[in-house]
Scaffold this motif. Sequence first.
Motif: not given
Length: 181
Positions: A79-96, A99-108
């Motif tokens: 991204x730096x070499x090409x002059x690109x900028x980041x845009x954040x779209x969304x965050x979630x984790x498997x605890x959402x 019925x999921x286990x909120x004590x063992x989640x994976x982030x995305x």
Amino acid sequence: AGTLDEAQAAAFDAALDSFAADRKTLLLFSVDLSHYYDDETARKLDNFTLDGLLSMDPAKLGMARTDGNQVLQAMIRLARRHGWQPTFLEYRNSGEVEGADKNRVVGYASMVFHPPLSLDDNHQDALLKLARLAVETYVRTGRMIQPTAAMYKQHPVLRLRRGVFVTINKDGQLRGCIGRT
């Protein structure tokens, strides 16, 4: 899986650059964020990683808790070499998930790296007038205006899906605001 040494990372970067040169090619990087922490800890760790991505800080990404820090660092270098900028779209984790286990989640998360958007003064003025017309039309009639073919031809940027933030002031006083990504 292992890690890349400097020579391997440079070769990987060169390979990425050869694909990025073709503006029709979309590069997709897929990396899980934190793994198997409780929800609160995962969010803190993932926010650290997302901050590193948004600030394009390879050193910070080297300390992130993901399954692919070197992939993220390569993405930032590209991204730096090409002059690109980041845009954040969304965050979630498997605890959402219900019925999921909120004590063992994976982030995305999803982000897009893109060339910067720049508009000259004429385009900025025209688009600001269009935004004012859209707000005024909706407030007065409840109808949303649709850009015409002529508007798209004159302002192709209208076809881009981008975020927007509108602030309404009256007599120097804030009357309302709304944003969308």
